[in-house]
Design a protein around this motif. Sequence first.
Motif, PDB file in Angstrom:
ATOM      1  N   UNK A   1       0.874  -1.175   0.000  1.00 31.70           N
ATOM      2  CA  UNK A   1       0.000   0.000   0.000  1.00 31.70           C
ATOM      3  C   UNK A   1       0.910   1.223   0.000  1.00 31.70           C
ATOM      4  N   UNK A   2       1.181   1.809  -1.166  1.00 33.12           N
ATOM      5  CA  UNK A   2       2.194   2.864  -1.270  1.00 33.12           C
ATOM      6  C   UNK A   2       1.920   4.051  -0.357  1.00 33.12           C
ATOM      7  N   UNK A   3       2.993   4.732  -0.002  1.00 32.05           N
ATOM      8  CA  UNK A   3       2.926   5.899   0.871  1.00 32.05           C
ATOM      9  C   UNK A   3       2.668   7.170   0.072  1.00 32.05           C
ATOM     10  N   UNK A   4       1.919   8.084   0.665  1.00 28.39           N
ATOM     11  CA  UNK A   4       1.782   9.451   0.164  1.00 28.39           C
ATOM     12  C   UNK A   4       2.140  10.368   1.321  1.00 28.39           C
ATOM     13  N   UNK A   5       3.301  10.998   1.235  1.00 27.47           N
ATOM     14  CA  UNK A   5       3.788  11.826   2.338  1.00 27.47           C
ATOM     15  C   UNK A   5       3.284  13.256   2.179  1.00 27.47           C
ATOM     16  N   UNK A   6       2.813  13.849   3.288  1.00 21.04           N
ATOM     17  CA  UNK A   6       2.193  15.170   3.215  1.00 21.04           C
ATOM     18  C   UNK A   6       2.834  16.193   4.149  1.00 21.04           C
ATOM     19  N   UNK A   7       3.672  15.742   5.066  1.00 19.61           N
ATOM     20  CA  UNK A   7       4.302  16.672   6.001  1.00 19.61           C
ATOM     21  C   UNK A   7       5.617  16.067   6.478  1.00 19.61           C
ATOM     22  N   UNK A   8       6.585  16.944   6.817  1.00 19.24           N
ATOM     23  CA  UNK A   8       7.886  16.446   7.261  1.00 19.24           C
ATOM     24  C   UNK A   8       8.601  17.505   8.081  1.00 19.24           C
TER      25      UNK A   8
ATOM     26  N   UNK B   1      11.105 -19.254  12.901  1.00 21.87           N
ATOM     27  CA  UNK B   1      10.814 -20.411  12.041  1.00 21.87           C
ATOM     28  C   UNK B   1       9.400 -20.404  11.510  1.00 21.87           C
ATOM     29  N   UNK B   2       8.471 -19.776  12.254  1.00 21.23           N
ATOM     30  CA  UNK B   2       7.070 -19.783  11.850  1.00 21.23           C
ATOM     31  C   UNK B   2       6.724 -18.662  10.888  1.00 21.23           C
ATOM     32  N   UNK B   3       7.723 -17.835  10.500  1.00 19.45           N
ATOM     33  CA  UNK B   3       7.441 -16.713   9.601  1.00 19.45           C
ATOM     34  C   UNK B   3       6.839 -17.231   8.304  1.00 19.45           C
ATOM     35  N   UNK B   4       5.621 -16.816   7.960  1.00 20.38           N
ATOM     36  CA  UNK B   4       4.954 -17.360   6.772  1.00 20.38           C
ATOM     37  C   UNK B   4       5.651 -16.963   5.494  1.00 20.38           C
ATOM     38  N   UNK B   5       5.882 -17.950   4.632  1.00 17.41           N
ATOM     39  CA  UNK B   5       6.569 -17.688   3.369  1.00 17.41           C
ATOM     40  C   UNK B   5       5.699 -16.897   2.418  1.00 17.41           C
ATOM     41  N   UNK B   6       4.363 -16.923   2.650  1.00 20.10           N
ATOM     42  CA  UNK B   6       3.473 -16.247   1.718  1.00 20.10           C
ATOM     43  C   UNK B   6       2.915 -14.953   2.290  1.00 20.10           C
ATOM     44  N   UNK B   7       3.608 -14.359   3.278  1.00 23.00           N
ATOM     45  CA  UNK B   7       3.153 -13.088   3.806  1.00 23.00           C
ATOM     46  C   UNK B   7       3.132 -12.066   2.676  1.00 23.00           C
ATOM     47  N   UNK B   8       2.157 -11.127   2.623  1.00 22.45           N
ATOM     48  CA  UNK B   8       2.068 -10.177   1.509  1.00 22.45           C
ATOM     49  C   UNK B   8       3.372  -9.414   1.306  1.00 22.45           C
ATOM     50  N   UNK B   9       3.711  -9.216   0.061  1.00 14.17           N
ATOM     51  CA  UNK B   9       4.961  -8.548  -0.295  1.00 14.17           C
ATOM     52  C   UNK B   9       4.696  -7.169  -0.863  1.00 14.17           C
ATOM     53  N   UNK B  10       5.688  -6.298  -0.753  1.00 16.31           N
ATOM     54  CA  UNK B  10       5.628  -5.001  -1.424  1.00 16.31           C
ATOM     55  C   UNK B  10       5.934  -5.171  -2.893  1.00 16.31           C
ATOM     56  N   UNK B  11       5.863  -4.078  -3.647  1.00 14.46           N
ATOM     57  CA  UNK B  11       6.065  -4.181  -5.090  1.00 14.46           C
ATOM     58  C   UNK B  11       7.405  -3.641  -5.537  1.00 14.46           C
ATOM     59  N   UNK B  12       8.232  -3.163  -4.596  1.00 13.58           N
ATOM     60  CA  UNK B  12       9.489  -2.530  -4.999  1.00 13.58           C
ATOM     61  C   UNK B  12      10.701  -3.404  -4.797  1.00 13.58           C
ATOM     62  N   UNK B  13      10.698  -4.604  -5.334  1.00 10.01           N
ATOM     63  CA  UNK B  13      11.752  -5.569  -5.019  1.00 10.01           C
ATOM     64  C   UNK B  13      13.144  -5.046  -5.276  1.00 10.01           C
ATOM     65  N   UNK B  14      13.325  -4.288  -6.329  1.00 11.97           N
ATOM     66  CA  UNK B  14      14.675  -3.824  -6.653  1.00 11.97           C
ATOM     67  C   UNK B  14      14.772  -2.308  -6.701  1.00 11.97           C
ATOM     68  N   UNK B  15      13.883  -1.654  -5.957  1.00 12.28           N
ATOM     69  CA  UNK B  15      13.876  -0.198  -5.996  1.00 12.28           C
ATOM     70  C   UNK B  15      15.141   0.379  -5.402  1.00 12.28           C
ATOM     71  N   UNK B  16      15.474   1.588  -5.868  1.00 11.28           N
ATOM     72  CA  UNK B  16      16.660   2.277  -5.339  1.00 11.28           C
ATOM     73  C   UNK B  16      16.436   2.672  -3.905  1.00 11.28           C
TER      74      UNK B  16
END
Length: 437
Positions: free
Chosen positions: A24-31, A422-437
């Motif tokens: 679920x991508x981020x939209x940053x509005x303040x910093x 050891x119980x970490x699920x292998x199919x836990x939802x993944x992000x879409x930026x596998x090779x992002x900078x």
Amino acid sequence: MTTNALHARHTAVMPSWLTTYYERPLALVQAAGRHVTDQDGNRYLDFFGGILTTSAGYDVAEIRERVQRQLATGVVHTSTLYLIESQVALAERIADLAGIEDPAVFFTNSGTEANETALLAATCHRGSGHVVALTDSYHGRSFGAIGISGLEGWRPSPLSPVRLTWAGNGRRGEPAALVADLRSRLAADDEPVAALIAEPVQGLAGFFAPPPGLLRGYQEVVADQGGLLISDEVQTGWGRLGSHLWGYEYQGLRPDLITFAKGLANGFPIGGVIGRRAVIDSLAGKSISTFGGNPLSTTAALATLDHLLDTDARGNAERIGRQLLDGLRRIAARHRCVGDVRGYGLLLAVEIAAGADDGAPAAGAAAARRILERCRELGLLVGVGGRHGNVLRIAPAMTVTGAEAAEALAILDRALADESRPSAPADRPLGVGAAMA
């Protein structure tokens, strides 16, 4: 507007290859400082800084006020067809810091454009289109920069405007043998080399530094043919390494051209090339830059450079970088998913082997993405890179505090612990930026 609605609009009009982090991508509005807030009200400690760009942190008063004064003049843009005082002042400042004899400075809008300009200058100066580049390198997204980038996932086209010879980055093989191999291959080639281009610490490769002496050996081989050295300092410049202002100093090099961008203007778009005047001036004919060196970006860059140098940000990068590296090494010893930890000032990397006992690259990449997501859930933003997308990239602003470093370490410890179970699920939802900078 909700984040989901904005994401849907983004997907409808942006290219499919314009990837984003997180399921679920981020939209940053303040910093402010080293913290950012998204449009849902969630607050995060930002340890990636817009890909190493907000070098001084967010909403720095001295930088903001100088930019506002420039805005108040109404002169935001003029182009290089006119004299720009802030551009000249910034060029003078950078020339004094570059360590290059008789330097000339040209400003661009990005690191990609800076590397294109350096390639153009080097090939024109030498009258050759033959370039040496390193495996696992990344130099930008334009046609020429893609052609000399060694990370295959970031090379969408097999075509290139340059003749290329690859040199190993030192992940495999001894430096002396790699240098000898390059010398042998170039000696058998009929076309002389125009330049070697190298990142002193490879950024998108997962903050990997070629071993001591390797780049220096390559430079000697190339120089024997009259070739030049382009030091790509887009991610390593301005003191982020702590011990040195430039990455080439860390590697003991003598560059003919230096490219820079990212952290110089603390988020305003700027890039550029510093080079020996004889090389820069070898371009025949006329040229301009419509936006490069514009009054707003160069004013922001002058303010950022003053802030970084006057506040001992480089010393802070050295101290906090050591705190983070020591902490990451202690954490890594407790978690079986960590394959390696490395760091150079505030360029730090945690290489993920896999979520379980499977050491395959794909498993490591999937585990890294799960850890990236978990860090976000816990309030920390980091990056992902590496040849296989399995390296966490940690690069906070150079003004980061010790308390913020301790907070980030605690979050990383928890996220890595969750992945190492050891119980970490292998199919836990993944992000879409596998090779992002």
